[in-house]
Design a protein around this motif. Structure first.
Motif, PDB file in Angstrom:
ATOM      1  N   UNK B 270       0.816  -1.216   0.000  1.00 14.59           N
ATOM      2  CA  UNK B 270       0.000   0.000   0.000  1.00 14.59           C
ATOM      3  C   UNK B 270       0.847   1.263   0.000  1.00 14.59           C
ATOM      4  N   UNK B 271       2.132   1.097   0.241  1.00 18.17           N
ATOM      5  CA  UNK B 271       3.029   2.242   0.334  1.00 18.17           C
ATOM      6  C   UNK B 271       2.539   3.270   1.358  1.00 18.17           C
ATOM      7  N   UNK B 272       2.181   2.752   2.489  1.00 10.59           N
ATOM      8  CA  UNK B 272       1.727   3.597   3.602  1.00 10.59           C
ATOM      9  C   UNK B 272       2.578   3.266   4.830  1.00 10.59           C
ATOM     10  N   UNK B 273       2.638   4.189   5.814  1.00  6.27           N
ATOM     11  CA  UNK B 273       3.510   3.930   6.966  1.00  6.27           C
ATOM     12  C   UNK B 273       3.070   2.691   7.763  1.00  6.27           C
ATOM     13  N   UNK B 274       4.060   2.063   8.380  1.00  6.34           N
ATOM     14  CA  UNK B 274       3.799   0.886   9.224  1.00  6.34           C
ATOM     15  C   UNK B 274       2.814   1.224  10.338  1.00  6.34           C
ATOM     16  N   UNK B 275       2.997   2.418  10.946  1.00  9.22           N
ATOM     17  CA  UNK B 275       2.127   2.778  12.083  1.00  9.22           C
ATOM     18  C   UNK B 275       0.656   2.923  11.707  1.00  9.22           C
ATOM     19  N   UNK B 276       0.393   3.089  10.380  1.00 10.66           N
ATOM     20  CA  UNK B 276      -0.996   3.277   9.968  1.00 10.66           C
ATOM     21  C   UNK B 276      -1.716   1.928   9.755  1.00 10.66           C
ATOM     22  N   UNK B 277      -0.928   0.898   9.747  1.00 14.64           N
ATOM     23  CA  UNK B 277      -1.497  -0.430   9.564  1.00 14.64           C
ATOM     24  C   UNK B 277      -1.966  -0.979  10.916  1.00 14.64           C
ATOM     25  N   UNK B 278      -3.022  -1.737  10.911  1.00 11.61           N
ATOM     26  CA  UNK B 278      -3.466  -2.384  12.153  1.00 11.61           C
ATOM     27  C   UNK B 278      -2.846  -3.774  12.225  1.00 11.61           C
ATOM     28  N   UNK B 279      -2.193  -4.026  13.389  1.00 13.12           N
ATOM     29  CA  UNK B 279      -1.627  -5.371  13.602  1.00 13.12           C
ATOM     30  C   UNK B 279      -2.657  -6.186  14.375  1.00 13.12           C
ATOM     31  N   UNK B 280      -3.006  -7.362  13.864  1.00 13.57           N
ATOM     32  CA  UNK B 280      -4.011  -8.218  14.503  1.00 13.57           C
ATOM     33  C   UNK B 280      -3.346  -9.532  14.901  1.00 13.57           C
ATOM     34  N   UNK B 281      -3.497  -9.901  16.165  1.00 18.26           N
ATOM     35  CA  UNK B 281      -2.984 -11.214  16.592  1.00 18.26           C
ATOM     36  C   UNK B 281      -4.112 -11.958  17.276  1.00 18.26           C
ATOM     37  N   UNK B 289     -11.703 -19.695  24.286  1.00 19.45           N
ATOM     38  CA  UNK B 289     -12.302 -18.482  23.713  1.00 19.45           C
ATOM     39  C   UNK B 289     -11.289 -17.745  22.839  1.00 19.45           C
ATOM     40  N   UNK B 290     -11.826 -17.132  21.749  1.00 16.25           N
ATOM     41  CA  UNK B 290     -10.965 -16.376  20.844  1.00 16.25           C
ATOM     42  C   UNK B 290     -10.774 -14.956  21.362  1.00 16.25           C
ATOM     43  N   UNK B 291      -9.559 -14.485  21.316  1.00 11.37           N
ATOM     44  CA  UNK B 291      -9.247 -13.116  21.712  1.00 11.37           C
ATOM     45  C   UNK B 291      -8.422 -12.487  20.596  1.00 11.37           C
ATOM     46  N   UNK B 292      -8.942 -11.389  20.028  1.00  9.57           N
ATOM     47  CA  UNK B 292      -8.199 -10.703  18.970  1.00  9.57           C
ATOM     48  C   UNK B 292      -7.532  -9.466  19.553  1.00  9.57           C
ATOM     49  N   UNK B 293      -6.195  -9.488  19.595  1.00  6.80           N
ATOM     50  CA  UNK B 293      -5.450  -8.330  20.082  1.00  6.80           C
ATOM     51  C   UNK B 293      -5.116  -7.460  18.879  1.00  6.80           C
ATOM     52  N   UNK B 294      -5.469  -6.184  18.944  1.00  6.40           N
ATOM     53  CA  UNK B 294      -5.132  -5.287  17.835  1.00  6.40           C
ATOM     54  C   UNK B 294      -4.333  -4.107  18.365  1.00  6.40           C
ATOM     55  N   UNK B 295      -3.397  -3.658  17.560  1.00  8.14           N
ATOM     56  CA  UNK B 295      -2.444  -2.650  18.014  1.00  8.14           C
ATOM     57  C   UNK B 295      -1.906  -1.911  16.791  1.00  8.14           C
ATOM     58  N   UNK B 296      -1.383  -0.733  17.023  1.00 10.92           N
ATOM     59  CA  UNK B 296      -0.796   0.062  15.935  1.00 10.92           C
ATOM     60  C   UNK B 296       0.357  -0.734  15.317  1.00 10.92           C
ATOM     61  N   UNK B 297       0.484  -0.660  14.004  1.00 17.02           N
ATOM     62  CA  UNK B 297       1.416  -1.519  13.276  1.00 17.02           C
ATOM     63  C   UNK B 297       2.874  -1.439  13.698  1.00 17.02           C
ATOM     64  N   UNK B 298       3.310  -0.297  14.244  1.00 13.76           N
ATOM     65  CA  UNK B 298       4.722  -0.175  14.624  1.00 13.76           C
ATOM     66  C   UNK B 298       4.987  -0.683  16.032  1.00 13.76           C
TER      67      UNK B 298
END
Lengths: 557, 557
Positions: B270-281, B289-298
């Protein structure tokens, strides 16, 4: 220490189930507290006593050249399999697995751990002998815990293990430990009787218990009038005098005997002496094998002796059904003609009689004129008899039964463990040889209970100075600066003081003081100050004396 | 002590697997010996060190007014059920049953045992506060033991527990223990960093670790340049600066994204900054139970923070199959439109960005301009981010990562245990109230290892005098009476001496001496006697000096 800081208050009442003095007083005064049956906390007062007992034992062990170390609490199960103690210890053994499936033992003693440690080193005869010991928590999954610290499931034990080049060298250490134990118990205020005893599951050929005579003890022993011989009931030897051995052997006869099943019934029915009757007791061992113990009618079988002579780990009496299952009859069992799968073990007392009588393995049928060798053969002959008061020791002194608390023991182990675990040293001739070993235990918790058993009155404990939690119990009966000053001065002089600074009545303070049992009590009150100082009294004295405040420390020295 | 009596000889070689200095030297010099992995013997030399460490800890704890006691080793399982720690401790917990079927825990700490003891007494506000402690063997069924005494499965711990009327009073004790620990570690020669840390399975709201900086330590922490903030990686807080929060929210768009599965693939595509991406684990907890942790990409997710915020006892990463099972796709997970059974936990950093991008729960499909609140909601928002060197602390000082060995810790427990176990005191107003509690631990074995990590050179250990097994290593290089006399005199003067009286070479004696690390070495030889006396050298000095025999004791003072 200020008594107001002790959260473990004394209790005025206590469960009626608690009968034994040490259990009662140690609990009431706040030295110990039971967690669940047979597992105790040592509370702050109790810890002070315990630490002092440990220190005395440690000093004497070190003086004897023993080296302190400590093993892990969990012993790898595989070592206990090497020595087969997983079987001999039986139900008392607690085992556990870790997350990887490795098995461990919560040890009751640590022979395997010590031998495994030692066999890792290259040891030469020059390094021998040595004696290594530890203080560590021991575990015994007792069926019943009882009497506070007297029989518990977890306890602190000092256990020592000595390694020698040969028996001769071991014997010196055995004597040294004997003397060391005598010193230890003397310093702790305990007079001990040293009695021969049974090895239990420890292994080895002989051992001695250090027993403190006491009504609440579980160690029954016999001691000769001249004091030269003392032995646990499970090992006590005595003279078995010849009865009618001079008689000619008469013909074996089967007779109708419409009698009851007891020995007395036999005596009455045949009108013959009890000693001429054969007593038969049928046991079953842990493998399900039948063992018939036979003995002269006037004697009783000692099960521990029987266990040892038959190499059984466990014995139980056969039921009536089991007696019948092998073609015999309860009350009429006989070694003569008994099923061949039954192992006959005869007490040597059967060599003191002729023409004995007893059952014929059939209901209401007896045999007369039974004679060993001619009519039956025993697989093992030996001593399986229980001693009794009034019997004669082997050297002719009268035995008296007594009982007490076993506080320590010393064991010859010989090659028992070193051979099973293949533990060797290099001797002066270059040959690898097995260690000759001994081991030596003191139950710390039980020793503390025993001291309380010996040192108490109706009001509470009377601690010997060497192990008292504090030397001085300072009691202030009015808020005053003098008490605080005295406390500070005593502490500065390095004297251990419990200072009762609580706002409660004089009566409660005195009752607590008697219960806790600190050797010296100092009371400071308006009255004592009017009389010129403080009142000092020993715990076991009735009358106090007035001492000037400035003379207290000098007075105590 | 004569060295010839030490069966635990030094070893010249050692397994190549042993890399860590303390492990190597303590083993080689005969201070410790491993039984099975993670379970150690303390040998005679090691016991002397351990006893000294214990004494120092005990003196400082007593000075702080704490009371020593001891609990049974086996903790009734029912208490651990009351506090639900049977679940939270997980695999590390070892349990055992006795012959009556009662369950017990081999405790890693003793909160339950102490609370159960205390709740048996009628305690009033006047009796508070108090702090009770013990030295006892602790058990942790670690998956892997490592580094000698650094991570073991059994170890001696000093654990203390304080009981208070309220938080204010507790805080005084917390500070007192903080100071006490600082004193203890100072006396032991250890400089500690006190770092905020995670409670683990202990419970309560906050706690601090005492960490000794070391390359071999497992405690990673962050410390601010100004030294005012120090926190374990699992608790370290840092500034999460606003990125493009000023931007207007743009329309959510789904776009084809034929990219790889990593964050970098997204950035490139996407040629966008890493911090703008959402990191999902995606994680799965112990209940499935499922737990989705989301955090700023950087930023990265810290699992411990995630565990705590989600109240999970255990978390594991979901497998690719499990990701697909809930209708998503590995590498393309998104909080937007995810299966409703998934619990979304968002790091607060997602509030620092707008118009983020990331997966669309379908293969090769991305979402652009994702905004929290508008496009998805998180069940929990908070701090689940891992700090990094160079980040700013909350008050603006740069954080630096460091690591070390955790030798002690202090915990606020608050009402965690007293409420669960219903432990109350009577307050001044006559009301029953729950205790406010704290607890305080020191790992004795690990502390000893840490001292060795700090005090060693390539030849061996260099013990600080306060805890050295002996003060003097007396080495005799020729059979002579003088050595014996010196030894006797030193012992008489109360100085602890290890006397190397063995018949081996000078080189071997010197090597052993350096390895064992006793602070002072005295060598007596023909040469030294010709020079007028003995050679004295400190372990960490290069050159020795000649001292006249009659001046030795004076010289050492």
């Amino acid at each position: 220490m200020r008594q107001s800081q002790l959260f473990t208050k004394t209790s005025k009442t206590i469960s009626e189930d608690i009968k034994i003095a040490s259990h009662k007083f140690l609990t009431q005064a706040g030295f110990i507290s039971e967690s669940v049956a047979g597992r105790y906390y040592f509370l702050p007062l109790g810890m002070r006593v315990r630490d002092k007992v440990i220190k005395i034992i440690e000093e004497e062990m070190n003086k004897a050249g023993a080296l302190k170390l400590i093993t892990p609490v969990l012993h790898p199960l595989e070592f206990w399999k090497e020595t087969a103690r997983t079987e001999s210890v039986g139900f008392e053994l607690m085992t556990i697995k870790d997350r990887n499936g490795s098995g461990f033992v919560l040890g009751g003693t640590a022979e395997e751990m010590m031998v495994d440690l030692v066999r890792k080193y290259n040891i030469s005869y020059k390094d021998l002998p040595f004696n290594i010991y530890q203080f560590s928590q021991k575990f015994r999954d007792e069926m019943r815990a009882r009497g506070g610290l007297l029989r518990v499931r977890e306890f602190l034990m000092k256990d020592a293990y000595s390694f020698h080049a040969d028996e001769e060298d071991f014997k010196k250490e055995y004597q040294k430990m004997w003397d060391t134990y005598t010193n230890i118990f003397n310093r702790l205020g305990l007079e001990t009787v040293v009695v021969e005893s049974d090895n239990g599951y420890i292994g080895g050929d002989y051992c001695h218990e250090f027993v403190v005579k006491s009504e609440v003890g579980e160690s029954k022993f016999f001691i000769s009038e001249d004091g030269k011989y003392a032995s646990h009931e499970d090992t006590a030897k005595f003279k078995k005098d010849d009865k009618n051995v001079a008689e000619e052997e008469k013909e074996l006869q089967e007779v109708e005997a419409n009698r009851g099943k007891t020995m007395e019934d036999g005596v009455k029915f045949h009108n013959l002496p009890l000693w001429q009757q054969i007593k038969d007791v049928l046991f079953i061992n842990e493998k399900g094998e039948y063992i018939l113990a036979i003995i002269r009618g006037d004697l009783d079988v000692n099960e521990t002796k029987l266990k040892n002579i038959s190499s059984a780990n466990d014995l139980r009496m056969a039921t009536d059904e089991e007696v019948r299952a092998i073609g015999s009859e309860p009350g009429f069992i006989s070694p003569v003609g008994i099923d061949k799968k039954v192992k006959i073990i005869a007490d040597e007392s059967l060599r003191t009689i002729k023409n004995a009588y007893g059952g014929a393995n059939k209901k209401n049928l007896d045999l007369m004129n039974i004679n060993i060798d001619r009519d039956f053969k025993a697989e093992i002959e030996g001593d399986i008899a229980m001693a009794q008061s009034g019997f004669e020791s082997l050297d002719g002194s009268i035995l008296e039964e007594d009982k007490g608390i076993e506080v320590g023991n010393i064991f010859q182990l010989g090659y028992h463990y070193s051979k099973k675990m293949n533990a060797k040293f290099v001797d002066s001739d270059g040959q690898e040889k097995y260690y000759y070993m001994g081991c030596y235990g003191i139950g710390v918790d039980r020793t503390i209970a025993t001291i309380v058993e010996k040192y108490n009155d109706e009001k509470g404990i009377i601690w010997p100075e060497a192990i008292a939690p504090f030397q001085i119990h300072l009691i202030s009966l009015s808020k005053n600066e003098e008490a605080q000053d005295i406390y500070d001065n005593l502490v500065k002089s390095g004297i251990e003081v419990l200072y009762d600074d609580r706002e409660i009545s004089a009566g409660e303070k005195f009752a607590d003081s008697d219960l806790i049992g600190i050797p010296y009590r100092i009371v400071i009150s308006k009255k004592s100050l009017e009389n010129g100082g403080v009142e000092i009294k020993k715990r076991n004295e009735k009358e106090s004396r007035i001492v000037k405040i400035e003379n207290i420390i000098q007075e105590l020295k």
